[in-house]
Design a protein around this motif. Structure first.
Motif, PDB file in Angstrom:
ATOM      1  N   LYS A  14       0.838  -1.205   0.000  1.00  0.00           N
ATOM      2  CA  LYS A  14       0.000   0.000   0.000  1.00  0.00           C
ATOM      3  C   LYS A  14       0.871   1.254   0.000  1.00  0.00           C
ATOM      4  O   LYS A  14       0.626   2.198  -0.759  1.00  0.00           O
ATOM      5  CB  LYS A  14      -0.912  -0.023   1.225  1.00  0.00           C
ATOM      6  N   ILE A  70      -9.255  -5.676  -6.719  1.00  0.00           N
ATOM      7  CA  ILE A  70      -7.992  -4.941  -6.565  1.00  0.00           C
ATOM      8  C   ILE A  70      -7.168  -5.065  -7.841  1.00  0.00           C
ATOM      9  O   ILE A  70      -6.638  -4.072  -8.348  1.00  0.00           O
ATOM     10  CB  ILE A  70      -7.202  -5.436  -5.334  1.00  0.00           C
ATOM     11  N   HIS A  74      -6.191  -1.917 -10.162  1.00  0.00           N
ATOM     12  CA  HIS A  74      -4.767  -1.637 -10.334  1.00  0.00           C
ATOM     13  C   HIS A  74      -4.414  -1.544 -11.817  1.00  0.00           C
ATOM     14  O   HIS A  74      -3.659  -0.663 -12.235  1.00  0.00           O
ATOM     15  CB  HIS A  74      -3.940  -2.717  -9.622  1.00  0.00           C
ATOM     16  N   LEU A 129      -8.907   2.105  -5.237  1.00  0.00           N
ATOM     17  CA  LEU A 129      -7.983   1.004  -4.959  1.00  0.00           C
ATOM     18  C   LEU A 129      -7.639   0.950  -3.476  1.00  0.00           C
ATOM     19  O   LEU A 129      -7.645  -0.116  -2.861  1.00  0.00           O
ATOM     20  CB  LEU A 129      -6.716   1.154  -5.811  1.00  0.00           C
ATOM     21  N   ILE A 133      -8.181  -2.030  -0.807  1.00  0.00           N
ATOM     22  CA  ILE A 133      -7.094  -2.549   0.031  1.00  0.00           C
ATOM     23  C   ILE A 133      -7.511  -2.495   1.498  1.00  0.00           C
ATOM     24  O   ILE A 133      -7.229  -3.424   2.269  1.00  0.00           O
ATOM     25  CB  ILE A 133      -5.786  -1.770  -0.224  1.00  0.00           C
TER      26      ILE A 133
END
Length: 151
Positions: A14, A70, A74, A129, A133
Motif C-alpha cells: 500500500k 484490486i 490496479h 484502490l 485494500i
C-alpha cells in the motif's frame, strides 16, 4: 504464512502504491522525473510485484474475492497513467537530447491541462484502490491466526 506477515506485506504494498502515485503527481507538477521512475506496466511497480507474487497467496484463500477487484482497479490505474506518460514522454515534440537522456518533453498548456484531467482520474482510481485494500485488510484482520497456519 502468518497473519502478521501477511498484513505487513499488504501495508508495504500500500505504501509502495502511494509513493507511485506521488511520483505521478510530481511529474504533473513539473518536477523532473526520469522516464522509468514510474513503471508503466502493472506488474513492474512495487505494488504489482507484490500483488502478482506473494499477494496471490491471499487470493487463494476462501472469501478473498476483493483481490479480483484490486487487480482490476490496479490495471485501470496503470492504463490512465499510460495516458499521462504519453503526454510527457511521447515522441512528438521531443528534442534529440531529450530522447537520448529519456527525460520528459516540453509540454504545451493544452497538454498540461489534459495531463491534469488524466491525473484527476488517476487519483479517483487510486482512492478506489485504497478503499479495496482497506476492505482486504479488514477481512484479513477478522480472520483468526489459525486460518493462516493451515493455508
Amino acid at each position: 504464512m502468518e497473519k502478521e506477515n501477511v498484513l505487513e506485506e499488504l501495508r508495504s504494498a500500500k505504501v509502495a502504491h502511494l509513493k507511485w502515485v506521488q511520483r505521478a503527481k510530481s511529474l504533473i507538477s513539473g518536477v523532473l522525473v526520469e522516464k522509468g521512475a514510474i513503471p508503466l506496466d502493472y506488474t513492474d511497480c512495487a505494488f504489482g510485484k507484490w500483488f502478482y507474487s506473494d499477494g496471490q497467496n491471499i487470493a487463494l484463500m476462501p472469501g478473498m474475492s476483493v483481490m479480483d477487484e484490486i487487480g482490476s482497479k490496479h490495471t485501470d490505474l496503470h492504463e490512465v497513467y499510460f495516458k499521462i506518460f504519453q503526454v510527457y514522454f511521447g515522441e512528438g515534440g521531443k528534442s534529440f537530447f531529450s530522447k537520448l537522456l529519456k527525460i520528459k518533453k516540453k509540454v504545451s498548456s493544452a497538454e498540461q491541462e489534459m495531463a491534469e484531467v488524466y491525473y484527476a482520474d488517476l487519483e479517483k482510481i487510486s482512492k478506489e484502490l485504497l478503499d479495496l485494500i482497506g476492505r482486504l485488510e479488514r477481512r484479513i484482520n477478522a480472520l483468526g491466526e489459525e486460518f493462516f497456519l493451515k493455508n
